[in-house]
Design a protein around this motif. Structure first.
Motif, mmCIF file in Angstrom:
data_model
loop_
_atom_site.group_PDB
_atom_site.id
_atom_site.type_symbol
_atom_site.label_atom_id
_atom_site.label_comp_id
_atom_site.label_asym_id
_atom_site.label_seq_id
_atom_site.Cartn_x
_atom_site.Cartn_y
_atom_site.Cartn_z
ATOM 1 N N THR A 218 -10.675 6.892 -3.986
ATOM 2 C CA THR A 218 -11.254 6.631 -2.664
ATOM 3 C C THR A 218 -10.493 5.519 -1.938
ATOM 4 O O THR A 218 -10.176 5.634 -0.745
ATOM 5 N N ILE A 219 -10.184 4.455 -2.674
ATOM 6 C CA ILE A 219 -9.497 3.311 -2.058
ATOM 7 C C ILE A 219 -8.064 3.669 -1.668
ATOM 8 O O ILE A 219 -7.593 3.324 -0.578
ATOM 9 N N TYR A 220 -7.347 4.365 -2.547
ATOM 10 C CA TYR A 220 -5.981 4.773 -2.207
ATOM 11 C C TYR A 220 -5.986 5.744 -1.022
ATOM 12 O O TYR A 220 -5.107 5.685 -0.150
ATOM 13 N N ASN A 221 -6.985 6.614 -0.970
ATOM 14 C CA ASN A 221 -7.090 7.553 0.157
ATOM 15 C C ASN A 221 -7.339 6.821 1.470
ATOM 16 O O ASN A 221 -6.981 7.316 2.546
ATOM 17 N N ASP A 222 -7.939 5.632 1.378
ATOM 18 C CA ASP A 222 -8.170 4.827 2.581
ATOM 19 C C ASP A 222 -6.922 4.081 3.034
ATOM 20 O O ASP A 222 -6.955 3.355 4.026
ATOM 21 N N GLY A 223 -5.837 4.231 2.280
ATOM 22 C CA GLY A 223 -4.569 3.637 2.695
ATOM 23 C C GLY A 223 -4.104 2.438 1.896
ATOM 24 O O GLY A 223 -3.024 1.892 2.163
ATOM 25 N N ALA A 224 -4.876 2.015 0.912
ATOM 26 C CA ALA A 224 -4.455 0.866 0.089
ATOM 27 C C ALA A 224 -3.273 1.259 -0.789
ATOM 28 O O ALA A 224 -3.178 2.394 -1.251
ATOM 29 N N ASP A 225 -2.374 0.319 -1.019
ATOM 30 C CA ASP A 225 -1.256 0.590 -1.921
ATOM 31 C C ASP A 225 -1.289 -0.292 -3.165
ATOM 32 O O ASP A 225 -0.453 -0.154 -4.059
ATOM 33 N N ILE A 226 -2.297 -1.201 -3.239
ATOM 34 C CA ILE A 226 -2.473 -2.066 -4.406
ATOM 35 C C ILE A 226 -3.973 -2.180 -4.696
ATOM 36 O O ILE A 226 -4.768 -2.368 -3.772
ATOM 37 N N ILE A 227 -4.339 -2.060 -5.965
ATOM 38 C CA ILE A 227 -5.737 -2.275 -6.371
ATOM 39 C C ILE A 227 -5.772 -3.253 -7.534
ATOM 40 O O ILE A 227 -5.048 -3.104 -8.520
ATOM 41 N N PHE A 228 -6.636 -4.248 -7.419
ATOM 42 C CA PHE A 228 -6.918 -5.170 -8.514
ATOM 43 C C PHE A 228 -8.256 -4.757 -9.108
ATOM 44 O O PHE A 228 -9.231 -4.585 -8.390
ATOM 45 N N HIS A 229 -8.300 -4.580 -10.415
ATOM 46 C CA HIS A 229 -9.571 -4.216 -11.034
ATOM 47 C C HIS A 229 -10.081 -5.322 -11.940
ATOM 48 O O HIS A 229 -9.303 -6.036 -12.575
ATOM 49 N N ALA A 230 -11.394 -5.483 -11.980
ATOM 50 C CA ALA A 230 -12.069 -6.358 -12.934
ATOM 51 C C ALA A 230 -13.255 -5.548 -13.434
ATOM 52 O O ALA A 230 -14.403 -5.793 -13.064
ATOM 53 N N ALA A 231 -12.940 -4.541 -14.242
ATOM 54 C CA ALA A 231 -13.955 -3.550 -14.595
ATOM 55 C C ALA A 231 -13.904 -3.115 -16.053
ATOM 56 O O ALA A 231 -14.479 -2.086 -16.411
#
Length: 344
Positions: A218-231
């Motif tokens: 969902t986040i990449y589809n919104d145009g983000a190219d970097i994701i930080f996870h704390a999960a």
């Protein structure tokens, strides 16, 4: 002469075997590795109960378990872990170690704080350790981290690396420790790139890889190219989604958490990782108990100044040198108190 040799040779062999056996007995007293520094360190039985994730989560729980394994290797500690599958399993798992006469029982999550508090009060002679909690009970050693400080540094990296000015954050449960990750990350991005947008998605669970993958999609589809996870384990799904996209010609990044996750998921998808030194905390507190210096009744707080959080040493593989210089600049400002990173 031949007759005398025939009589005495069996006696010589027997004496040799007896002396050899005596020497071996002395070497088997330590079930761990004898590194020559074991004097004053009592061998303990230490148990660990994870959160509802897995001990092989490539993240938080695994880091704690690796610390106990190292204690087994270094000092011969007897170590064991249990993985509760539901909330109802938590108390029985903890009790198994308490009733089993373990010298120390670790809980590796904030979500286990109520159970640890109750058990510690009911069993004042037992010793407990808990990570990500600030509970103060005489027989509990609590360790908490300034996650926001390490997250600020990877926020600086993300803010200066993004090409789309859209960056994502995938959290597990909305609890204080994870909100500290989010807050620090947001502030780090804002400090170097106020035009960047942060897209936040909490899955609500730490043990659902499929939910992590869906959130990342969902986040990449919104145009983000970097994701930080704390999960936790859920974050593995973020890596899976990124790898899938990159295999089809895209180029997105993931920022790992707790451990250097490039060692598991590869440099092709891991921009950097925020290291949270759970392993060092678990190792040191356990060793302190073995040496008669158990820090019960207080909270050990670890941030950048205490070397409790950091960025992965492999960051230089994918992060531009000038960005890393900026990271060092902000690191010193935080350590010196010029910047106080908010917790939420």
């Amino acid at each position: 002469m031949k007759s005398l040799l025939g009589k005495f040779l069996p006696i010589v062999l027997i004496l040799t075997l007896v002396l050899s056996a005596c020497g071996q007995k002395n070497n088997t007293n330590d079930t761990g590795t004898d590194n020559g520094n074991n004097e004053g360190v009592k061998k303990l039985k230490v148990g660990m109960v994870t959160d509802l994730g897995s001990v092989n989560d490539k993240s938080f729980n695994q880091s704690a378990w690796e610390a106990l394994q190292q204690l087994n290797k270094d000092y011969g500690f007897e170590v064991k872990y249990l993985e509760p599958k539901t909330d109802a399993d938590v108390m029985p798992n903890l009790l198994q170690f308490v009733k089993g006469g373990y010298d120390l029982t670790w809980a590796t999550a904030f979500t286990l704080a109520d159970a640890i508090t109750q058990l510690a009060k009911e069993n004042p002679d037992a010793k407990f350790g808990i990570v990500d909690s600030d509970i103060v009970v005489p027989n509990v050693a609590a360790v908490s981290f300034k996650e926001q400080e390490g997250a600020f540094l990877v926020g600086v990296i993300a803010g200066l690396t993004t090409k789309t000015n859209k960056i994502g954050f995938v959290g597990g449960m909305e609890i204080p420790v994870i909100k500290r990750f989010e807050a620090g990350f947001r502030e780090g991005i804002k400090a170097v790139n106020p035009d960047a947008k942060l897209i936040v998605n909490y899955t609500g669970l730490f043990n659902r890889v499929d939910m992590g993958k869906s959130a990342a999609s969902t986040i990449y589809n919104d145009g983000a190219d970097i994701i930080f996870h704390a999960a936790g384990l859920t974050g593995n799904g973020v890596f899976n989604e990124a790898k899938e996209r990159n295999s089809k010609g895209g180029k997105v990044w993931v920022i790992g958490v707790d451990k250097d996750q490039s060692l598991t998921f590869g440099d092709d998808v891991t921009l950097t990782s925020m290291i949270k030194k759970v392993d060092e905390a678990v190792y040191q507190v356990s060793k302190d108990l073995a040496e008669g210096n158990f820090p019960g009744g207080k909270v050990t707080l670890m941030g950048l100044k205490e070397n409790g959080v950091d960025i992965a040493p492999t960051s230089k593989k994918n992060v531009a040198p000038e960005v890393l210089e900026k990271v060092e600049e902000y690191r010193q400002k935080i350590i010196n108190g010029e910047i106080v990173v908010p917790e939420k």
